[in-house]
Enzyme design. Structure first.
Site, PDB file in Angstrom:
ATOM      1  N   TYR A 187      -3.619   9.394   0.051  1.00 62.46           N
ATOM      2  CA  TYR A 187      -3.663   9.151   1.484  1.00 62.46           C
ATOM      3  C   TYR A 187      -2.696   8.044   1.906  1.00 62.46           C
ATOM      4  CZ  TYR A 187      -5.123   9.335   6.182  1.00 62.46           C
ATOM      5  OH  TYR A 187      -5.097   9.508   7.539  1.00 62.46           O
TER       6      TYR A 187
ATOM      7  N   HIS B 130      -5.281 -31.322 -12.497  1.00 72.82           N
ATOM      8  CA  HIS B 130      -4.419 -32.462 -12.809  1.00 72.82           C
ATOM      9  C   HIS B 130      -3.687 -32.983 -11.569  1.00 72.82           C
ATOM     10  CE1 HIS B 130      -2.832 -35.043 -15.900  1.00 72.82           C
ATOM     11  NE2 HIS B 130      -1.641 -34.953 -15.343  1.00 72.82           N
TER      12      HIS B 130
ATOM     13  N   GLN C 143       2.905   4.321   2.615  1.00 71.19           N
ATOM     14  CA  GLN C 143       2.524   3.719   3.911  1.00 71.19           C
ATOM     15  C   GLN C 143       3.277   2.437   4.285  1.00 71.19           C
ATOM     16  OE1 GLN C 143      -1.822   3.380   4.869  1.00 71.19           O
ATOM     17  NE2 GLN C 143      -1.465   1.189   4.825  1.00 71.19           N
TER      18      GLN C 143
ATOM     19  N   LYS D  17      -3.330  -2.950   8.029  1.00 70.33           N
ATOM     20  CA  LYS D  17      -3.313  -4.403   8.015  1.00 70.33           C
ATOM     21  C   LYS D  17      -2.407  -4.908   6.905  1.00 70.33           C
ATOM     22  CE  LYS D  17      -5.592  -6.117  11.419  1.00 70.33           C
ATOM     23  NZ  LYS D  17      -4.852  -6.812  12.468  1.00 70.33           N
ATOM     24  N   ASP D  18      -2.196  -6.218   6.917  1.00 65.77           N
ATOM     25  CA  ASP D  18      -1.173  -6.788   6.040  1.00 65.77           C
ATOM     26  C   ASP D  18      -1.756  -7.382   4.782  1.00 65.77           C
ATOM     27  OD1 ASP D  18       0.657  -6.264   8.190  1.00 65.77           O
ATOM     28  OD2 ASP D  18      -0.300  -7.956   9.174  1.00 65.77           O
TER      29      ASP D  18
ATOM     30  N   ASP E   5       0.880  -1.162   0.000  1.00 73.32           N
ATOM     31  CA  ASP E   5       0.000   0.000   0.000  1.00 73.32           C
ATOM     32  C   ASP E   5       0.921   1.215   0.000  1.00 73.32           C
ATOM     33  OD1 ASP E   5      -1.524   2.196   0.708  1.00 73.32           O
ATOM     34  OD2 ASP E   5      -2.685   1.142   2.253  1.00 73.32           O
TER      35      ASP E   5
ATOM     36  N   HIS F 100      -8.484   5.124   2.200  1.00 72.61           N
ATOM     37  CA  HIS F 100      -7.909   3.782   2.039  1.00 72.61           C
ATOM     38  C   HIS F 100      -8.764   2.917   1.112  1.00 72.61           C
ATOM     39  CE1 HIS F 100      -4.817   4.156   5.155  1.00 72.61           C
ATOM     40  NE2 HIS F 100      -5.702   4.781   5.906  1.00 72.61           N
TER      41      HIS F 100
ATOM     42  N   TYR G  21       0.827   0.179  15.067  1.00 67.00           N
ATOM     43  CA  TYR G  21      -0.176  -0.076  14.043  1.00 67.00           C
ATOM     44  C   TYR G  21       0.166   0.670  12.747  1.00 67.00           C
ATOM     45  CZ  TYR G  21      -4.439  -0.365  11.439  1.00 67.00           C
ATOM     46  OH  TYR G  21      -5.334  -0.606  10.444  1.00 67.00           O
TER      47      TYR G  21
HETATM   48  C1  F6R Z   1      -7.658  -0.430   7.638  1.00 65.64           C
HETATM   49  C2  F6R Z   1      -7.436   0.909   7.129  1.00 65.64           C
HETATM   50  C3  F6R Z   1      -8.454   1.958   7.384  1.00 65.64           C
HETATM   51  C4  F6R Z   1      -7.909   3.025   8.325  1.00 65.64           C
HETATM   52  C5  F6R Z   1      -8.970   4.097   8.648  1.00 65.64           C
HETATM   53  C6  F6R Z   1      -8.427   5.202   9.549  1.00 65.64           C
HETATM   54  O1  F6R Z   1      -6.619  -1.280   7.282  1.00 65.64           O
HETATM   55  O2  F6R Z   1      -6.421   1.192   6.543  1.00 65.64           O
HETATM   56  O3  F6R Z   1      -9.646   1.416   7.859  1.00 65.64           O
HETATM   57  O4  F6R Z   1      -7.460   2.422   9.515  1.00 65.64           O
HETATM   58  O5  F6R Z   1      -9.434   4.676   7.469  1.00 65.64           O
HETATM   59  O6  F6R Z   1      -7.288   5.751   8.957  1.00 65.64           O
HETATM   60  P1  F6R Z   1      -6.529   7.009   9.535  1.00 65.64           P
HETATM   61  O7  F6R Z   1      -6.276   6.734  11.002  1.00 65.64           O
HETATM   62  O8  F6R Z   1      -5.290   7.073   8.735  1.00 65.64           O
HETATM   63  O9  F6R Z   1      -7.433   8.181   9.345  1.00 65.64           O
HETATM   64 MG    MG Z   2      -4.116   2.219   3.049  1.00 63.75          MG
HETATM   65 MG    MG Z   3      -4.957  -2.223   2.020  1.00 69.46          MG
END
Ligand code: F6R
Ligand code: MG
Ligand code: MG
Length: 361
Positions: free
Chosen positions: A85, A237, A89, A226-227, A5, A12, A223
């Site tokens: 955004y 086969h 990251q 996520k991964d 990412d 996100h 934090y």
């Molecule tokens: C989950 C993810 C999003 C962000 C959420 C808050 O993996 O990336 O759900 O955690 O949008 O993001 P911030 O704290 O950056 O505003």
């Molecule tokens: Mg992201």
């Molecule tokens: Mg992602």
């Protein structure tokens, strides 16, 4: 397969077309230069996915550098100028040191000898974690109610071997199915700790599946999203059929991730077009791309979840999402305290610490 990412558009939810464009250009140059045979660039939600074929083996520094440089260039030339955004990251370190493992990006590498026909399915998920594959990998390679071939096909009848990683202790254990099925389940039902990394056909050790196992929070100690994992599965086969592999995703099982990486929600199978996280930054999604590999060339993708046969699964996922969302901040929708350790919640709780008094009466 190497993914990261490196910035979202918007928030996100997904990637920007210019990020995909630049990544394609970088891999096209590498293809013309002879470093890789073929590639396919796509996205699952806000994750940029680089699928590459080459003859240099696993953990090759040149291949890893190509991926790293691509992520850095996309960050510098697209994510940052457009103020996307969370630009860059997942690039957790300043300088590349030979292998992207442990540096943020997710990796699933598979060294194989191409069979006379080599159907492969590449899965990529967003808003979840590598443990999301535990359930479907078990269904595909160990559950005869999912995979008819385990019973019917003599080549599969001996079963499969699973490599399970303890992500906290950084150890692996290998377990055979069907003999050690209950031991396998005793581990992989704990999504916060154990993840399946590889699967082999027991009879001849043929490598059948490889998953990414990166735990960003364990690398960074905080934090960092996520991964969002990837998975490569070989098919047909003497291996599970394409339909047996996809069947495991017909039940939208609950995975960890979703909003703020802190919630449990259903994994919804979607087409590439719908690989965009919206409701409550989700729900967690997975795409499945099929390729017929020939001399390293990726003949595809065949967007396998772009099919009305999965409409019902999506509908169930939506109902489950709606149901569990009503729990708001309550467990088990929100993850348990132990899993919240790497989120921002401890900082909130810290403020209350001094207000706790002894129980006197
Ligand atoms: C989950 C993810 C999003 C962000 C959420 C808050 O993996 O990336 O759900 O955690 O949008 O993001 P911030 O704290 O950056 O505003
Ligand atoms: Mg992201
Ligand atoms: Mg992602």
């Amino acid at each position: 397969m190497i993914k990261a990412d490196v910035g979202g558009w918007v928030g996100h939810s997904t990637v920007h077309p210019k990020q995909l464009e630049l990544a394609k250009q970088k891999l096209q140059e590498a293809k013309e230069g002879g470093l890789i045979i073929d590639y396919f660039v796509f996205n699952a939600g806000d994750d940029l996915e680089l699928l590459m074929t080459h003859t240099r083996g696993e953990s090759d520094p040149e291949i890893h550098k190509l991926a790293w440089d691509t992520f850095v260039e996309v960050t510098e030339k697209v994510s940052k100028p457009l103020k996307l955004y969370g630009a860059g990251q997942d690039l957790l370190v300043e300088a590349f040191s030979g292998n992207v493992r442990g540096m943020g990006p997710g990796v699933a590498e598979m060294e194989i000898e191409e069979r006379p026909s080599e159907p492969v399915v590449v899965f990529a998920a967003d808003k979840t974690a590598p443990s999301a594959w535990n359930f479907p990998l078990f269904k595909i390679f160990a559950d005869p109610f999912n995979t008819a071939g385990l019973v019917i096909d003599p080549k599969m009848h001996d079963g499969f071997r699973f490599e399970v990683m303890d992500t906290l202790e950084n150890k692996v254990v290998t377990l055979d199915c069907p003999e050690e099925m209950y031991d396998l389940l005793a581990l992989i039902g704990s999504y916060e700790r154990y993840v399946i990394r590889r699967v082999w056909r027991k009879a001849d050790n043929l490598l059948a599946a490889v998953a990414s196992v990166t735990r960003l929070s364990l690398i960074a100690g905080r934090y960092v999203g996520k991964d969002d994992p990837v998975l490569i599965v070989r098919a047909q086969h003497g291996l599970p059929a394409i339909g047996e592999i996809l069947e495991a995703f017909s039940f939208p099982h609950l995975v960890e991730g979703w909003m703020r990486g802190s919630h449990v929600g259903p994994l919804m199978p979607v087409s590439l077009r719908d690989a965009k996280c919206t409701r409550f930054d989700g729900p967690p999604r997975v795409v499945a791309l099929g390729f017929q590999v020939h001399d390293g060339v990726l003949e595809g993708p065949n967007d396998l979840f772009a099919d009305p046969a999965f409409n019902y699964t999506r509908r169930v996922a939506q109902i489950v999402a709606d149901y569990i969302r009503r729990m708001g901040p309550f467990e088990p929708h929100r993850l348990p305290m132990t899993e919240m350790e790497y989120t921002t919640l401890p900082r909130v709780l810290e403020r209350l610490k001094d207000r706790f008094a002894a129980v006197t009466a």
